[in-house]
Motif scaffolding. Sequence first.
Motif, PDB file in Angstrom:
ATOM      1  N   THR A  84       0.840  -1.199   0.000  1.00 41.46           N
ATOM      2  CA  THR A  84       0.000   0.000   0.000  1.00 41.46           C
ATOM      3  C   THR A  84       0.878   1.252   0.000  1.00 41.46           C
ATOM      4  OG1 THR A  84      -1.812  -1.101   1.166  1.00 41.46           O
ATOM      5  CG2 THR A  84      -1.739   1.303   1.288  1.00 41.46           C
ATOM      6  N   LEU A  85       1.908   1.227   0.817  1.00 42.19           N
ATOM      7  CA  LEU A  85       2.834   2.357   0.863  1.00 42.19           C
ATOM      8  C   LEU A  85       3.591   2.503  -0.455  1.00 42.19           C
ATOM      9  CD1 LEU A  85       4.292   1.995   4.475  1.00 42.19           C
ATOM     10  CD2 LEU A  85       2.748   3.776   3.634  1.00 42.19           C
ATOM     11  N   ALA A  86       3.838   1.370  -1.126  1.00 47.23           N
ATOM     12  CA  ALA A  86       4.552   1.411  -2.405  1.00 47.23           C
ATOM     13  C   ALA A  86       3.774   2.195  -3.458  1.00 47.23           C
ATOM     14  CB  ALA A  86       4.832  -0.001  -2.898  1.00 47.23           C
ATOM     15  N   LYS A  87       2.451   2.170  -3.358  1.00 50.55           N
ATOM     16  CA  LYS A  87       1.632   2.937  -4.300  1.00 50.55           C
ATOM     17  C   LYS A  87       1.804   4.431  -4.067  1.00 50.55           C
ATOM     18  CE  LYS A  87      -1.863  -0.729  -4.628  1.00 50.55           C
ATOM     19  NZ  LYS A  87      -3.255  -1.111  -4.322  1.00 50.55           N
ATOM     20  N   GLU A  88       2.074   4.808  -2.821  1.00 47.53           N
ATOM     21  CA  GLU A  88       2.257   6.216  -2.475  1.00 47.53           C
ATOM     22  C   GLU A  88       3.697   6.675  -2.649  1.00 47.53           C
ATOM     23  OE1 GLU A  88      -0.376   7.972  -1.840  1.00 47.53           O
ATOM     24  OE2 GLU A  88      -1.623   6.176  -1.977  1.00 47.53           O
ATOM     25  N   PHE A  89       4.640   5.725  -2.484  1.00 51.34           N
ATOM     26  CA  PHE A  89       6.065   6.047  -2.598  1.00 51.34           C
ATOM     27  C   PHE A  89       6.725   5.067  -3.571  1.00 51.34           C
ATOM     28  CE2 PHE A  89       4.690   7.030   1.793  1.00 51.34           C
ATOM     29  CZ  PHE A  89       4.884   8.408   1.798  1.00 51.34           C
ATOM     30  N   PRO A  90       6.298   5.071  -4.836  1.00 52.66           N
ATOM     31  CA  PRO A  90       6.791   4.075  -5.795  1.00 52.66           C
ATOM     32  C   PRO A  90       8.299   4.138  -6.044  1.00 52.66           C
ATOM     33  CG  PRO A  90       5.584   5.824  -6.924  1.00 52.66           C
ATOM     34  CD  PRO A  90       5.330   6.013  -5.462  1.00 52.66           C
ATOM     35  N   SER A  91       8.873   5.321  -6.027  1.00 53.37           N
ATOM     36  CA  SER A  91      10.307   5.429  -6.304  1.00 53.37           C
ATOM     37  C   SER A  91      11.148   4.796  -5.209  1.00 53.37           C
ATOM     38  CB  SER A  91      10.709   6.895  -6.466  1.00 53.37           C
ATOM     39  OG  SER A  91      10.419   7.634  -5.297  1.00 53.37           O
ATOM     40  N   VAL A  92      10.545   4.609  -4.033  1.00 60.54           N
ATOM     41  CA  VAL A  92      11.275   4.047  -2.901  1.00 60.54           C
ATOM     42  C   VAL A  92      10.921   2.575  -2.670  1.00 60.54           C
ATOM     43  CG1 VAL A  92      11.734   4.275  -0.427  1.00 60.54           C
ATOM     44  CG2 VAL A  92      11.328   6.309  -1.806  1.00 60.54           C
ATOM     45  N   LEU A  93       9.649   2.257  -2.767  1.00 58.92           N
ATOM     46  CA  LEU A  93       9.200   0.923  -2.383  1.00 58.92           C
ATOM     47  C   LEU A  93       8.748   0.034  -3.532  1.00 58.92           C
ATOM     48  CD1 LEU A  93       7.139   1.721   0.855  1.00 58.92           C
ATOM     49  CD2 LEU A  93       9.477   0.886   0.680  1.00 58.92           C
ATOM     50  N   GLN A  94       8.426   0.607  -4.677  1.00 57.82           N
ATOM     51  CA  GLN A  94       7.886  -0.212  -5.763  1.00 57.82           C
ATOM     52  C   GLN A  94       8.966  -1.112  -6.361  1.00 57.82           C
ATOM     53  OE1 GLN A  94       4.550  -0.232  -6.834  1.00 57.82           O
ATOM     54  NE2 GLN A  94       5.220  -2.030  -7.961  1.00 57.82           N
ATOM     55  N   PRO A  95       8.783  -2.436  -6.341  1.00 57.96           N
ATOM     56  CA  PRO A  95       9.769  -3.326  -6.974  1.00 57.96           C
ATOM     57  C   PRO A  95       9.695  -3.192  -8.487  1.00 57.96           C
ATOM     58  CG  PRO A  95       7.843  -4.574  -6.266  1.00 57.96           C
ATOM     59  CD  PRO A  95       7.663  -3.181  -5.741  1.00 57.96           C
ATOM     60  N   PHE A 180       6.679  -9.380  -4.723  1.00 61.04           N
ATOM     61  CA  PHE A 180       7.903  -8.677  -4.336  1.00 61.04           C
ATOM     62  C   PHE A 180       7.615  -7.341  -3.645  1.00 61.04           C
ATOM     63  CE2 PHE A 180       9.415 -11.706  -7.342  1.00 61.04           C
ATOM     64  CZ  PHE A 180      10.760 -11.919  -7.073  1.00 61.04           C
ATOM     65  N   ILE A 181       8.559  -6.940  -2.800  1.00 59.17           N
ATOM     66  CA  ILE A 181       8.514  -5.628  -2.150  1.00 59.17           C
ATOM     67  C   ILE A 181       9.908  -4.999  -2.242  1.00 59.17           C
ATOM     68  CG2 ILE A 181       6.643  -6.185  -0.544  1.00 59.17           C
ATOM     69  CD1 ILE A 181       8.770  -6.679   1.613  1.00 59.17           C
ATOM     70  N   PHE A 182       9.955  -3.678  -2.177  1.00 63.17           N
ATOM     71  CA  PHE A 182      11.177  -2.870  -2.147  1.00 63.17           C
ATOM     72  C   PHE A 182      11.828  -2.706  -3.522  1.00 63.17           C
ATOM     73  CE2 PHE A 182      11.581  -4.687   2.339  1.00 63.17           C
ATOM     74  CZ  PHE A 182      10.829  -3.653   2.882  1.00 63.17           C
ATOM     75  N   SER A 183      12.244  -1.480  -3.787  1.00 60.95           N
ATOM     76  CA  SER A 183      12.950  -1.177  -5.029  1.00 60.95           C
ATOM     77  C   SER A 183      14.448  -1.385  -4.822  1.00 60.95           C
ATOM     78  CB  SER A 183      12.689   0.271  -5.457  1.00 60.95           C
ATOM     79  OG  SER A 183      13.434   1.158  -4.638  1.00 60.95           O
ATOM     80  N   PRO A 184      15.157  -1.874  -5.829  1.00 59.33           N
ATOM     81  CA  PRO A 184      16.606  -2.034  -5.719  1.00 59.33           C
ATOM     82  C   PRO A 184      17.321  -0.713  -5.436  1.00 59.33           C
ATOM     83  CG  PRO A 184      15.766  -3.286  -7.577  1.00 59.33           C
ATOM     84  CD  PRO A 184      14.636  -2.422  -7.092  1.00 59.33           C
ATOM     85  N   GLU A 185      16.765   0.400  -5.934  1.00 58.73           N
ATOM     86  CA  GLU A 185      17.392   1.707  -5.681  1.00 58.73           C
ATOM     87  C   GLU A 185      17.446   2.001  -4.185  1.00 58.73           C
ATOM     88  OE1 GLU A 185      16.037   1.559  -9.802  1.00 58.73           O
ATOM     89  OE2 GLU A 185      15.006   1.163  -7.911  1.00 58.73           O
ATOM     90  N   LEU A 186      16.335   1.730  -3.494  1.00 59.47           N
ATOM     91  CA  LEU A 186      16.307   1.934  -2.043  1.00 59.47           C
ATOM     92  C   LEU A 186      17.322   1.029  -1.356  1.00 59.47           C
ATOM     93  CD1 LEU A 186      15.017   2.964   0.651  1.00 59.47           C
ATOM     94  CD2 LEU A 186      13.469   1.011   0.483  1.00 59.47           C
ATOM     95  N   MET A 187      17.318  -0.257  -1.735  1.00 60.28           N
ATOM     96  CA  MET A 187      18.196  -1.217  -1.075  1.00 60.28           C
ATOM     97  C   MET A 187      19.666  -0.874  -1.318  1.00 60.28           C
ATOM     98  SD  MET A 187      15.899  -3.061   0.324  1.00 60.28           S
ATOM     99  CE  MET A 187      16.164  -4.792   0.737  1.00 60.28           C
ATOM    100  N   ARG A 202      11.342 -11.062  -2.173  1.00 61.35           N
ATOM    101  CA  ARG A 202      10.161 -11.839  -2.561  1.00 61.35           C
ATOM    102  C   ARG A 202       9.512 -12.421  -1.313  1.00 61.35           C
ATOM    103  NH1 ARG A 202       9.104 -17.410  -3.507  1.00 61.35           N
ATOM    104  NH2 ARG A 202       7.277 -17.703  -4.856  1.00 61.35           N
ATOM    105  N   ILE A 203       8.190 -12.327  -1.248  1.00 60.89           N
ATOM    106  CA  ILE A 203       7.441 -12.945  -0.158  1.00 60.89           C
ATOM    107  C   ILE A 203       6.510 -13.967  -0.786  1.00 60.89           C
ATOM    108  CG2 ILE A 203       5.844 -12.580   1.759  1.00 60.89           C
ATOM    109  CD1 ILE A 203       6.925  -9.725   1.933  1.00 60.89           C
TER     110      ILE A 203
END
Length: 309
Positions: A84-95, A180-187, A202-203
């Motif tokens: 849900t947060l990934a939809k709001e912060f895609p550049s950070v959380l969207q895989p 999947f969760i989290f963008s590689p850029e964030l990680m 991956r979950i």
Amino acid sequence: MIKLRGILKEKLTPDLQKKVGSVLFGSLNTIAKLQKAKIPVDGSEAELNTAWENDLYAKIESWIEVSEVSVAKFFAKNKELLQTLAKEFPSVLQPPIGKLAYRGTSIKIDSLKNAFIKKQYEIVKVGGREVFHFKNLGYIPNRKSQSWTIDPKVAFRFEGRANNEDSVHVVYAIRVNKDFIFSPELMNIISIDAGQESETVRIGGEGIFEAFVDSSVFLNTWKFEPKAFFTHKLSKAKPFFKPMIDKYNKAAAKDNKRFPEEMISPVSSIEDIITSYDNIDNMGRPIDFNFRKEYSKSTRQFINLIKNK
């Protein structure tokens, strides 16, 4: 609506808004910049992290370092919230949906034997390596949350529990999807001190995935099985099989002089020889040529070259 330098974002529920504020991990300007948040001219934080953000950041950081079971459980439990947060912060959380993700681990040799004997593979190059590509291999994770990477070279560095006796290194591959969760850029930003690995998480449970087995690792660790007849397909092994082709043709020419009524055709490849031995009867084969012996000899010469490097 919340506006971050021209990007309109749907307003979060009050509970989520309280957890994350307007800029996710806003205390770190490198992450705030991903969201195009305005950075103060004095270099101070775009937005102070909430206690919940600090806790989430610490869990991600811990996961990158040691992948603790407790964090794996947290990710699995909070998958929907994070998406849900990934939809709001895609550049950070969207895989990176649709991209290939890879996971380096290990697989029991017994799981590969049938695939090799039935020739259920092809030889390709991935991450600069010559590898065996299997389209359908079973994958059973040891927990619901797993580290994957979009960089195959990184995946080939992780060998799981390969012990060089009954298991070998394998790299699984799957298109990034809703598991999947989290963008590689964030990680990469969080893991800058530990080394950037373009990770995503991956979950999900077991499944049938594509898989790659490095050819040199495989030949070094698995007892050679002649029935598979795969070694000659490796580009670096081909020079070792040319003498085998020459020997076959010399033996065939010798038989053709002795038995002109049963002419044996010359061959130009190992595949031609295999085809001749796939025939049910013994016709069309040189008498003084032992296929298994010669194939094993060429293979062992190639393996010795790899082991001595």
